[in-house]
Design a protein around this motif. Sequence first.
Motif, PDB file in Angstrom:
ATOM      1  N   LYS A  10      -2.833  19.996   9.152  1.00 44.17           N
ATOM      2  CA  LYS A  10      -1.952  19.189   8.309  1.00 44.17           C
ATOM      3  C   LYS A  10      -0.567  19.820   8.212  1.00 44.17           C
ATOM      4  CE  LYS A  10      -1.568  16.748   3.913  1.00 44.17           C
ATOM      5  NZ  LYS A  10      -0.136  17.026   3.758  1.00 44.17           N
ATOM      6  N   PHE A  13       1.425  18.783  11.172  1.00 42.55           N
ATOM      7  CA  PHE A  13       1.872  17.394  11.101  1.00 42.55           C
ATOM      8  C   PHE A  13       2.930  17.184  10.017  1.00 42.55           C
ATOM      9  CE2 PHE A  13      -2.344  16.226  13.175  1.00 42.55           C
ATOM     10  CZ  PHE A  13      -1.757  15.911  14.384  1.00 42.55           C
ATOM     11  N   TRP A  18       6.986  18.250  14.437  1.00 46.97           N
ATOM     12  CA  TRP A  18       6.269  16.980  14.580  1.00 46.97           C
ATOM     13  C   TRP A  18       7.047  15.839  13.928  1.00 46.97           C
ATOM     14  CZ3 TRP A  18       2.452  15.127  17.425  1.00 46.97           C
ATOM     15  CH2 TRP A  18       1.907  13.891  17.072  1.00 46.97           C
ATOM     16  N   GLU A  22       7.596  11.947  15.072  1.00 44.68           N
ATOM     17  CA  GLU A  22       6.982  10.870  14.310  1.00 44.68           C
ATOM     18  C   GLU A  22       8.025   9.905  13.753  1.00 44.68           C
ATOM     19  OE1 GLU A  22       4.061   8.470  13.178  1.00 44.68           O
ATOM     20  OE2 GLU A  22       4.000  10.164  14.558  1.00 44.68           O
ATOM     21  N   TYR A  55      -5.083  11.116  13.207  1.00 42.69           N
ATOM     22  CA  TYR A  55      -3.758  11.087  12.602  1.00 42.69           C
ATOM     23  C   TYR A  55      -3.219   9.662  12.553  1.00 42.69           C
ATOM     24  CZ  TYR A  55       1.255  11.757  12.058  1.00 42.69           C
ATOM     25  OH  TYR A  55       2.556  11.673  11.622  1.00 42.69           O
ATOM     26  N   TYR A  56      -3.287   8.959  13.702  1.00 43.24           N
ATOM     27  CA  TYR A  56      -2.724   7.608  13.732  1.00 43.24           C
ATOM     28  C   TYR A  56      -3.600   6.611  12.983  1.00 43.24           C
ATOM     29  CZ  TYR A  56       0.969   9.270  16.695  1.00 43.24           C
ATOM     30  OH  TYR A  56       2.066   9.939  17.153  1.00 43.24           O
ATOM     31  N   ARG A  59      -2.670   6.370   9.509  1.00 46.44           N
ATOM     32  CA  ARG A  59      -1.423   5.648   9.293  1.00 46.44           C
ATOM     33  C   ARG A  59      -1.537   4.181   9.680  1.00 46.44           C
ATOM     34  NH1 ARG A  59      -0.299  10.517   8.794  1.00 46.44           N
ATOM     35  NH2 ARG A  59       1.698  11.304   8.062  1.00 46.44           N
ATOM     36  N   HIS A 282      -8.803  12.960   8.067  1.00 43.94           N
ATOM     37  CA  HIS A 282      -8.266  11.601   7.922  1.00 43.94           C
ATOM     38  C   HIS A 282      -7.744  11.379   6.511  1.00 43.94           C
ATOM     39  CE1 HIS A 282      -8.544   7.248   7.088  1.00 43.94           C
ATOM     40  NE2 HIS A 282      -8.243   7.087   8.373  1.00 43.94           N
ATOM     41  N   LEU A 285      -4.519  13.265   5.856  1.00 50.28           N
ATOM     42  CA  LEU A 285      -3.352  12.825   6.609  1.00 50.28           C
ATOM     43  C   LEU A 285      -2.818  11.472   6.166  1.00 50.28           C
ATOM     44  CD1 LEU A 285      -4.380  13.948  10.206  1.00 50.28           C
ATOM     45  CD2 LEU A 285      -2.756  15.057   8.672  1.00 50.28           C
TER      46      LEU A 285
END
Length: 289
Positions: A10, A13, A18, A22, A55-56, A59, A282, A285
């Motif tokens: 984390k 990220f 990063w 992003e 990660y994605y 989001r 998950h 994030l």
Amino acid sequence: MRQAVLSEIKAYFDSDHWGELEDRVENHSDSTLHAHVFVDTRLHPETFCDVLRTYYAARGMEIRRTIDFQPSNVGHNMLHGVYPQGTFHYDVAWRYADGPAIAPMPEALVKERDNLQIWGVREIEDFFARYDFVTDAEAAAGPLDDFFASPTWARTAELVEDRTVAHFHTNVEMNIHPDLLMSAALRRIERRGWKLQKTLHCIFSPRQGWTTGKVVFMLDEPEVMFDIAWSFNPDVSIRPSTFHFMLEDDPAFDVRRKETLEYYTSQGAFLRLDAGELGALHDMLRPGA
């Protein structure tokens, strides 16, 4: 539950390294074409792929395309073709290193001395402006037809359908504008029955001190990504390269074959995350968590 490892992930990220990438994914994907991000890691490459998907997913985005493992001869390997749906694709260059689970790779270890490389529409336009390309479609049609009827294109098609290939470039010298090369290639791709996912222009450095261009073709069926890399030659319409780009075997092709998983994991004590840890990651994030 290895909370310390999850916290290290984390923290990466949340880092500026990063965050710049992003920001492009979330806010500037229409004007961004491609990126390379260079990291040190202790994550097993399969777990690293799982972490990126996690990660994605946190989001509300999805990676549907397979992330390829690509071997390299410059001190790091690649997670090739990370493609959050609806944005742009990028590659993660990684090497095993003791330390945090993920951290920026020292810039001194990158041949371009830049551990985050991002190419957008503006960079491509500026790069193309350096060259006096032939832009007349009629003048370029004959040489392009000859090239796509040549053994070089036949070999390209063989490599696309060769399941032992991780990634490859077909290398050419040319004075034809890359837009015309792209259009001609797309017609041949359609004729072969391959299904295209996306295509784009890109800039890359085959060797330290040399920057040139390539046209990237991301196919959906077969699920393959290949490039036609080009070097501007004012005296040549288009021909197979007569000099080497990246590798030293065939100047007209740079081919990287698939390797066993052990090839990538023999360098150290890699970390794997289990399903429970990925689930906890998950939650960590999610935006605002």
